[in-house]
Design a protein around this motif. Structure first.
Motif, mmCIF file in Angstrom:
data_model
loop_
_atom_site.group_PDB
_atom_site.id
_atom_site.type_symbol
_atom_site.label_atom_id
_atom_site.label_comp_id
_atom_site.label_asym_id
_atom_site.label_seq_id
_atom_site.Cartn_x
_atom_site.Cartn_y
_atom_site.Cartn_z
ATOM 1 N N SER A 92 5.266 -1.389 44.520
ATOM 2 C CA SER A 92 6.714 -1.200 44.588
ATOM 3 C C SER A 92 7.104 0.152 45.182
ATOM 4 N N LYS A 93 8.185 0.125 45.939
ATOM 5 C CA LYS A 93 8.771 1.392 46.439
ATOM 6 C C LYS A 93 9.732 1.940 45.379
ATOM 7 N N TRP A 94 10.224 1.033 44.527
ATOM 8 C CA TRP A 94 11.238 1.368 43.514
ATOM 9 C C TRP A 94 10.823 2.573 42.672
ATOM 10 N N ASP A 95 9.546 2.609 42.267
ATOM 11 C CA ASP A 95 9.114 3.678 41.360
ATOM 12 C C ASP A 95 8.293 4.760 42.062
ATOM 13 N N ALA A 96 8.225 4.689 43.398
ATOM 14 C CA ALA A 96 7.303 5.578 44.126
ATOM 15 C C ALA A 96 7.750 7.036 44.126
ATOM 16 N N TYR A 97 9.057 7.268 43.953
ATOM 17 C CA TYR A 97 9.541 8.636 44.151
ATOM 18 C C TYR A 97 10.300 9.222 42.968
ATOM 19 N N ASP A 98 10.425 8.422 41.875
ATOM 20 C CA ASP A 98 11.209 8.910 40.736
ATOM 21 C C ASP A 98 10.437 8.778 39.433
ATOM 22 N N PRO A 99 10.660 9.707 38.483
ATOM 23 C CA PRO A 99 9.996 9.601 37.173
ATOM 24 C C PRO A 99 10.639 8.536 36.292
ATOM 25 N N ILE A 100 9.951 8.212 35.211
ATOM 26 C CA ILE A 100 10.340 7.064 34.376
ATOM 27 C C ILE A 100 11.741 7.230 33.765
ATOM 28 N N LYS A 108 18.723 -2.822 34.194
ATOM 29 C CA LYS A 108 18.575 -4.155 34.814
ATOM 30 C C LYS A 108 17.494 -4.123 35.887
ATOM 31 N N GLU A 109 17.549 -3.091 36.727
ATOM 32 C CA GLU A 109 16.552 -2.968 37.791
ATOM 33 C C GLU A 109 15.170 -2.683 37.199
ATOM 34 N N LEU A 110 15.156 -1.867 36.138
ATOM 35 C CA LEU A 110 13.889 -1.573 35.447
ATOM 36 C C LEU A 110 13.219 -2.869 35.005
ATOM 37 N N GLU A 111 14.020 -3.741 34.375
ATOM 38 C CA GLU A 111 13.470 -5.001 33.874
ATOM 39 C C GLU A 111 13.018 -5.892 35.028
ATOM 40 N N LYS A 112 13.853 -5.974 36.057
ATOM 41 C CA LYS A 112 13.528 -6.834 37.208
ATOM 42 C C LYS A 112 12.196 -6.399 37.847
ATOM 43 N N GLN A 113 12.073 -5.098 38.031
ATOM 44 C CA GLN A 113 10.860 -4.590 38.690
ATOM 45 C C GLN A 113 9.625 -4.772 37.811
ATOM 46 N N LEU A 114 9.772 -4.503 36.511
ATOM 47 C CA LEU A 114 8.607 -4.655 35.623
ATOM 48 C C LEU A 114 8.180 -6.116 35.520
ATOM 49 N N VAL A 115 9.164 -7.027 35.582
ATOM 50 C CA VAL A 115 8.817 -8.459 35.553
ATOM 51 C C VAL A 115 8.030 -8.828 36.817
ATOM 52 N N GLN A 213 11.902 12.359 49.769
ATOM 53 C CA GLN A 213 10.830 11.565 49.134
ATOM 54 C C GLN A 213 9.455 12.140 49.484
ATOM 55 N N MET A 214 9.301 12.576 50.726
ATOM 56 C CA MET A 214 8.018 13.157 51.134
ATOM 57 C C MET A 214 7.731 14.431 50.337
ATOM 58 N N GLN A 215 8.801 15.167 50.004
ATOM 59 C CA GLN A 215 8.650 16.389 49.209
ATOM 60 C C GLN A 215 8.104 16.059 47.808
ATOM 61 N N LYS A 216 8.621 14.961 47.244
ATOM 62 C CA LYS A 216 8.154 14.540 45.909
ATOM 63 C C LYS A 216 6.682 14.125 45.965
ATOM 64 N N LEU A 217 6.318 13.407 47.026
ATOM 65 C CA LEU A 217 4.906 13.014 47.172
ATOM 66 C C LEU A 217 4.036 14.245 47.391
ATOM 67 N N GLY A 218 4.586 15.217 48.124
ATOM 68 C CA GLY A 218 3.842 16.464 48.378
ATOM 69 C C GLY A 218 3.566 17.215 47.086
ATOM 70 N N ALA A 219 4.547 17.198 46.178
ATOM 71 C CA ALA A 219 4.359 17.877 44.886
ATOM 72 C C ALA A 219 3.252 17.179 44.087
ATOM 73 N N MET A 220 3.232 15.837 44.152
ATOM 74 C CA MET A 220 2.177 15.105 43.441
ATOM 75 C C MET A 220 0.818 15.409 44.080
ATOM 76 N N ALA A 221 0.775 15.435 45.408
ATOM 77 C CA ALA A 221 -0.492 15.720 46.101
ATOM 78 C C ALA A 221 -0.994 17.123 45.761
ATOM 79 N N ALA A 222 -0.057 18.059 45.575
ATOM 80 C CA ALA A 222 -0.456 19.432 45.204
ATOM 81 C C ALA A 222 -1.143 19.412 43.842
ATOM 82 N N GLY A 223 -0.621 18.559 42.935
ATOM 83 C CA GLY A 223 -1.250 18.397 41.616
ATOM 84 C C GLY A 223 -2.653 17.819 41.747
ATOM 85 N N PHE A 224 -2.807 16.827 42.656
ATOM 86 C CA PHE A 224 -4.138 16.231 42.881
ATOM 87 C C PHE A 224 -5.108 17.315 43.363
ATOM 88 N N MET A 225 -4.627 18.168 44.286
ATOM 89 C CA MET A 225 -5.508 19.177 44.886
ATOM 90 C C MET A 225 -5.926 20.237 43.874
#
Ligand SMILES: NC(=O)c1ccc[n+]([C@@H]2O[C@H](COP(=O)([O-])OP(=O)(O)OC[C@H]3O[C@@H](n4cnc5c(N)ncnc54)[C@H](OP(=O)(O)O)[C@@H]3O)[C@@H](O)[C@H]2O)c1
Length: 271
Positions: A92-100, A108-115, A213-225
């Motif tokens: 899913s792209k829905w949860d790719a860039y935002d925290p829970i 409603k969208e949370l339920e739809k996506q989790l289903v 969105q790329m900035q958010k992914l970059g922050a996660m990648a920094a954590g991986f590194m």
């Protein structure tokens, strides 16, 4: 002739599994897709002459289509199957860039996506496994591989504080348990079930990401590194599939892989 069924071969890692495994003319490869016509065209354009490739149509959420694919596979292989690679997934792209906490602001969208994540990534794969078990029991290799993710590893989430991809991670963690349960039931029959993570692989899914969105992914990648200083960024599909095929070949019930959750290195080193 070793036979393989691989789901989600239309693109990404599934396509690369299909390409590498079918390069050996001794392998019989059956790819499951949602749009047979499109993948047949890609095969004839890019893998011309590979008579060991068959494409069947089945959405993971369509039980009857999965069942029909078993009958079609049986006709191709003569009633058995060696390897089942559950690669297809709703990513899913829905949860790719935002925290829970942000995702849960729209219940409603949370339920739809989790289903959808549950229907495709868990229920679909449980049905897939159950339906193919009769063929696998008649095969030689008897291996079932479920593509999972390091995102489903609790220690990594806690160590790196990985906020993103919550729904996807929940679906992969749930499927890891289903894989272990299949292993618990069928290990005595010689069937190896295990969950395999490819690492982080560039399949082009961020092509339409915004700079924010790329900035958010970059922050996660920094954590991986920080956790994995030797990590040089996403791998290419060719390398990830080569690594995973080596793990698939070496993995055995005797060596303790039954029900396990391992990386492309064959251990808990996720990157
Ligand atoms: N790439 C990575 O870094 C990475 C990391 C960890 C785990 N993984 C796992 O590796 C596997 C492949 O990932 P990928 O990166 O190649 O993803 P991808 O490029 O998004 O490809 C997903 C594949 O799954 C298929 N699919 C989606 N929904 C389906 C459904 N309802 N029924 C049947 N097939 C469906 C897609 O078919 P359509 O073309 O019809 O949509 C496509 O072939 C997934 O299980 C993923 O979770 C990938």
């Amino acid at each position: 002739m070793p036979s393989y069924v691989i789901t989600g071969v239309s693109r990404g890692l599934g396509w690369e599994f299909l390409r590498q495994i079918s390069a050996n003319p001794n392998n019989q490869v059956i790819g499951l897709v949602r749009d047979k016509k499109a993948t047949d065209k890609r095969v004839s354009d890019q893998l011309a002459g590979r008579t060991n490739v068959n494409i069947l149509e089945a959405d993971l959420s369509d039980y009857d289509a999965l069942k029909a694919s078993v009958a079609a596979t049986s006709r191709i292989t003569g009633g058995s199957l060696d390897y089942l690679i559950a690669n297809g997934a709703y990513v899913s792209k829905w949860d790719a860039y935002d925290p829970i906490g942000v995702l849960a602001e729209d219940p409603k969208e949370l339920e739809k996506q989790l289903v959808t994540l549950t229907t495709v990534n868990i229920v679909g794969n449980i049905n897939l496994f159950k339906l193919y078990i009769p063929l696998l029991l008649k095969g030689q290799a008897k291996k079932v591989i479920s593509l999972t993710s390091g995102h489903a590893d609790l220690d990594s989430i806690n160590l790196i504080d990985i906020e993103l991809a919550a729904g996807y991670s929940i679906s992969k963690a749930g499927m890891n348990i289903a894989v272990a349960k299949f292993s618990a039931q069928y290990k005595k029959d010689g069937l190896l079930f295990f969950s395999l993570s490819p690492g982080v692989v560039d399949v082009g899914s961020q092509a339409d990401a915004t700079p924010e969105q790329m900035q958010k992914l970059g922050a996660m990648a920094a954590g991986f590194m920080k956790a994995y200083p030797e990590w040089k960024g996403p791998a290419q599909p060719e390398d990830a599939i080569r690594d995973m095929l080596a793990v698939i070949e070496k993995a055995s019930i005797e060596d303790g892989f039954g029900g396990s959750f391992v990386s492309h290195h064959g251990d808990k080193h996720w990157l």
